[in-house]
Design an enzyme around this catalytic site. Structure first.
Site, PDB file in Angstrom:
ATOM      1  N   THR A   1      -5.500  -7.509  10.520  1.00  0.00           N
ATOM      2  CA  THR A   1      -5.827  -6.265   9.821  1.00  0.00           C
ATOM      3  C   THR A   1      -5.450  -5.047  10.649  1.00  0.00           C
ATOM      4  O   THR A   1      -4.830  -4.109  10.157  1.00  0.00           O
ATOM      5  CB  THR A   1      -7.353  -6.219   9.564  1.00  0.00           C
TER       6      THR A   1
ATOM      7  N   ARG B   1       2.379  -6.356   9.113  1.00  0.00           N
ATOM      8  CA  ARG B   1       1.606  -5.228   9.654  1.00  0.00           C
ATOM      9  C   ARG B   1       2.070  -4.862  11.067  1.00  0.00           C
ATOM     10  O   ARG B   1       2.061  -3.697  11.455  1.00  0.00           O
ATOM     11  CB  ARG B   1       0.112  -5.568   9.624  1.00  0.00           C
TER      12      ARG B   1
ATOM     13  N   HIS C   1      -2.156  -5.525   1.400  1.00  0.00           N
ATOM     14  CA  HIS C   1      -3.437  -6.210   1.161  1.00  0.00           C
ATOM     15  C   HIS C   1      -3.128  -7.616   0.664  1.00  0.00           C
ATOM     16  O   HIS C   1      -2.090  -7.845   0.011  1.00  0.00           O
ATOM     17  CB  HIS C   1      -4.250  -5.468   0.100  1.00  0.00           C
TER      18      HIS C   1
ATOM     19  N   TYR D   1     -12.914  -1.727  -2.926  1.00  0.00           N
ATOM     20  CA  TYR D   1     -13.313  -1.948  -1.526  1.00  0.00           C
ATOM     21  C   TYR D   1     -14.813  -1.771  -1.325  1.00  0.00           C
ATOM     22  O   TYR D   1     -15.254  -1.497  -0.201  1.00  0.00           O
ATOM     23  CB  TYR D   1     -12.516  -1.001  -0.615  1.00  0.00           C
TER      24      TYR D   1
ATOM     25  N   ARG E   1      -1.603 -14.141   3.875  1.00  0.00           N
ATOM     26  CA  ARG E   1      -2.405 -13.532   4.950  1.00  0.00           C
ATOM     27  C   ARG E   1      -1.712 -13.719   6.304  1.00  0.00           C
ATOM     28  O   ARG E   1      -1.691 -12.822   7.133  1.00  0.00           O
ATOM     29  CB  ARG E   1      -3.811 -14.164   4.991  1.00  0.00           C
TER      30      ARG E   1
ATOM     31  N   ASN F   1      -2.209   0.071   6.832  1.00  0.00           N
ATOM     32  CA  ASN F   1      -1.614  -1.169   7.365  1.00  0.00           C
ATOM     33  C   ASN F   1      -0.755  -1.909   6.349  1.00  0.00           C
ATOM     34  O   ASN F   1      -0.654  -3.135   6.389  1.00  0.00           O
ATOM     35  CB  ASN F   1      -2.727  -2.077   7.915  1.00  0.00           C
TER      36      ASN F   1
ATOM     37  N   LYS G   1       0.825  -1.213   0.000  1.00  0.00           N
ATOM     38  CA  LYS G   1       0.000   0.000   0.000  1.00  0.00           C
ATOM     39  C   LYS G   1       0.864   1.271   0.000  1.00  0.00           C
ATOM     40  O   LYS G   1       2.070   1.211   0.281  1.00  0.00           O
ATOM     41  CB  LYS G   1      -0.939  -0.029   1.215  1.00  0.00           C
TER      42      LYS G   1
ATOM     43  N   GLU H   1      -9.822 -10.159  -7.542  1.00  0.00           N
ATOM     44  CA  GLU H   1      -8.775  -9.148  -7.353  1.00  0.00           C
ATOM     45  C   GLU H   1      -7.671  -9.262  -8.400  1.00  0.00           C
ATOM     46  O   GLU H   1      -7.116  -8.264  -8.842  1.00  0.00           O
ATOM     47  CB  GLU H   1      -8.228  -9.249  -5.930  1.00  0.00           C
TER      48      GLU H   1
ATOM     49  N   PHE I   1     -14.781   3.368   8.474  1.00  0.00           N
ATOM     50  CA  PHE I   1     -13.429   3.690   7.966  1.00  0.00           C
ATOM     51  C   PHE I   1     -13.386   3.785   6.437  1.00  0.00           C
ATOM     52  O   PHE I   1     -12.330   3.950   5.840  1.00  0.00           O
ATOM     53  CB  PHE I   1     -12.415   2.636   8.430  1.00  0.00           C
TER      54      PHE I   1
HETATM   55  N1  LIG Z   1     -11.259  -0.987  12.024  1.00  0.00           N
HETATM   56  C1  LIG Z   1     -10.627  -0.436  10.998  1.00  0.00           C
HETATM   57  N2  LIG Z   1     -10.137   0.810  11.118  1.00  0.00           N
HETATM   58  C2  LIG Z   1      -9.483   1.407  10.086  1.00  0.00           C
HETATM   59  N3  LIG Z   1      -9.280   0.835   8.892  1.00  0.00           N
HETATM   60  C3  LIG Z   1      -9.739  -0.427   8.737  1.00  0.00           C
HETATM   61  C4  LIG Z   1     -10.424  -1.121   9.766  1.00  0.00           C
HETATM   62  N4  LIG Z   1     -10.762  -2.368   9.315  1.00  0.00           N
HETATM   63  C5  LIG Z   1     -10.291  -2.444   8.034  1.00  0.00           C
HETATM   64  N5  LIG Z   1      -9.677  -1.288   7.682  1.00  0.00           N
HETATM   65  C6  LIG Z   1      -9.043  -1.013   6.386  1.00  0.00           C
HETATM   66  O1  LIG Z   1      -9.800  -1.631   5.355  1.00  0.00           O
HETATM   67  C7  LIG Z   1      -8.994  -2.629   4.678  1.00  0.00           C
HETATM   68  C8  LIG Z   1      -9.860  -3.809   4.304  1.00  0.00           C
HETATM   69  O2  LIG Z   1     -10.418  -4.350   5.493  1.00  0.00           O
HETATM   70  P1  LIG Z   1     -10.519  -5.969   5.644  1.00  0.00           P
HETATM   71  O3  LIG Z   1     -10.832  -6.574   4.324  1.00  0.00           O
HETATM   72  O4  LIG Z   1     -11.402  -6.217   6.819  1.00  0.00           O
HETATM   73  O5  LIG Z   1      -9.025  -6.351   6.101  1.00  0.00           O
HETATM   74  P2  LIG Z   1      -7.881  -7.114   5.264  1.00  0.00           P
HETATM   75  O6  LIG Z   1      -7.198  -6.033   4.447  1.00  0.00           O
HETATM   76  O7  LIG Z   1      -6.988  -7.661   6.340  1.00  0.00           O
HETATM   77  O8  LIG Z   1      -8.544  -8.169   4.421  1.00  0.00           O
HETATM   78  C9  LIG Z   1      -7.919  -2.981   5.717  1.00  0.00           C
HETATM   79  O9  LIG Z   1      -6.750  -3.514   5.130  1.00  0.00           O
HETATM   80  C10 LIG Z   1      -7.642  -1.616   6.339  1.00  0.00           C
HETATM   81  O10 LIG Z   1      -6.817  -0.835   5.475  1.00  0.00           O
HETATM   82 MG   LIG Z   2     -10.054  -7.979   3.182  1.00  0.00          MG
END
Ligand SMILES: Nc1ncnc2c1ncn2[C@@H]1O[C@H](COP(=O)(O)OP(=O)(O)O)[C@@H](O)[C@H]1O
Ligand SMILES: [Mg+2]
Ligand SMILES: Nc1nc2c(ncn2[C@@H]2O[C@H](COP(=O)(O)OP(=O)(O)OP(=O)(O)O)[C@@H](O)[C@H]2O)c(=O)[nH]1
Length: 182
Positions: free
Chosen positions: A103, A117, A130, A61, A97, A127, A20, A141, A69
């Site tokens: 996350t 992360r 992805h 997304y 992962r 973070n 990212k 994706e 968020f």
């Molecule tokens: N509680 C949160 N607060 C802030 N940003 C968040 C939060 N949950 C998710 N995100 C953001 O949204 C992205 C997508 O969320 P998710 O798909 O749940 O996680 P992942 O990327 O681990 O699959 C995360 O990588 C992060 O950048």
């Molecule tokens: Mg995700």
């Protein structure tokens, strides 16, 4: 013996990984993450640097629209250059992962300090990486980032060759190619 073992190894799985903007902005971190991918025996099938428009971020997304968020996520992911990888290895989805860690960075720092992360993340949104979370997500994706790539064709024609180890890492292009192609 090694060749036989390789031939018997599990079929390579494809996953979509993204470094990212928070990490791409720091060349040392970007290089360290690229090396982490190589050190974990991922085959780098494709790699490209790109910048998203806001609408790309919203579309990718969309599953999170409405979450508190979402706006900061959409803004962040279209705030600067990213690096997208098409990776292959046994259990690629799960392994990437696991390498990324939880996350939420504030959780990752405590529960998985060795994770990407936990080590590099700035906040729950920023973070660092992805990774596809399922076979269906990976298909969507991969198509999103690499629309010209045909998964079926690669699995049919190239996967057995990559799995048999006829692999060459191209330092210039920063991807793996089949030895016969080099
Ligand atoms: N509680 C949160 N607060 C802030 N940003 C968040 C939060 N949950 C998710 N995100 C953001 O949204 C992205 C997508 O969320 P998710 O798909 O749940 O996680 P992942 O990327 O681990 O699959 C995360 O990588 C992060 O950048
Ligand atoms: Mg995700
Ligand atoms: N459940 C919930 N969690 C929230 C809410 N607002 C913030 N958070 C969490 O608290 C963390 C820190 O919130 P912020 O201070 O807004 O985030 P930040 O430090 O600016 O970093 P970014 O997440 O990159 O925006 C977020 O990443 C969320 O995980 C909320 O309204 N509900």
């Amino acid at each position: 013996m090694l060749l036989t073992a390789r031939r018997l190894s599990k079929v390579l799985q494809l996953t979509l990984a993204v470094i990212k903007p928070d990490a791409v902005a720091h060349p040392v971190m970007l290089e360290a993450l690229h090396q982490r991918i190589l050190d974990n025996n991922f085959v780098i099938v494709k790699c490209k640097d790109l910048v998203w428009r806001r609408q790309d971020s919203e579309r990718f997304y969309a599953e999170h629209s409405g979450r508190f968020f979402f706006q900061r996520l959409v803004e962040f992911m279209s705030s600067g250059p990213m690096r997208a990888y098409l990776l292959a290895r046994e259990d690629a989805i799960r392994h990437w992962r696991e390498l990324m860690g939880p996350t939420k960075v504030f959780r990752a720092r405590y529960t998985a300090p060795e994770s990407i992360r936990g080590q590099f993340g700035l906040s729950d949104t920023r973070n660092t990486t992805h990774g596809s979370d399922s076979i269906e997500s990976a298909r969507r994706e991969i198509d999103f980032f690499f629309p010209d790539f045909c998964m079926e064709e690669w699995m049919d024609k190239e996967e057995p060759l990559f799995r048999s180890g006829q692999i060459h890492y191209d330092d210039q292009k920063q991807i793996h190619t089949l030895s016969t192609q080099s």
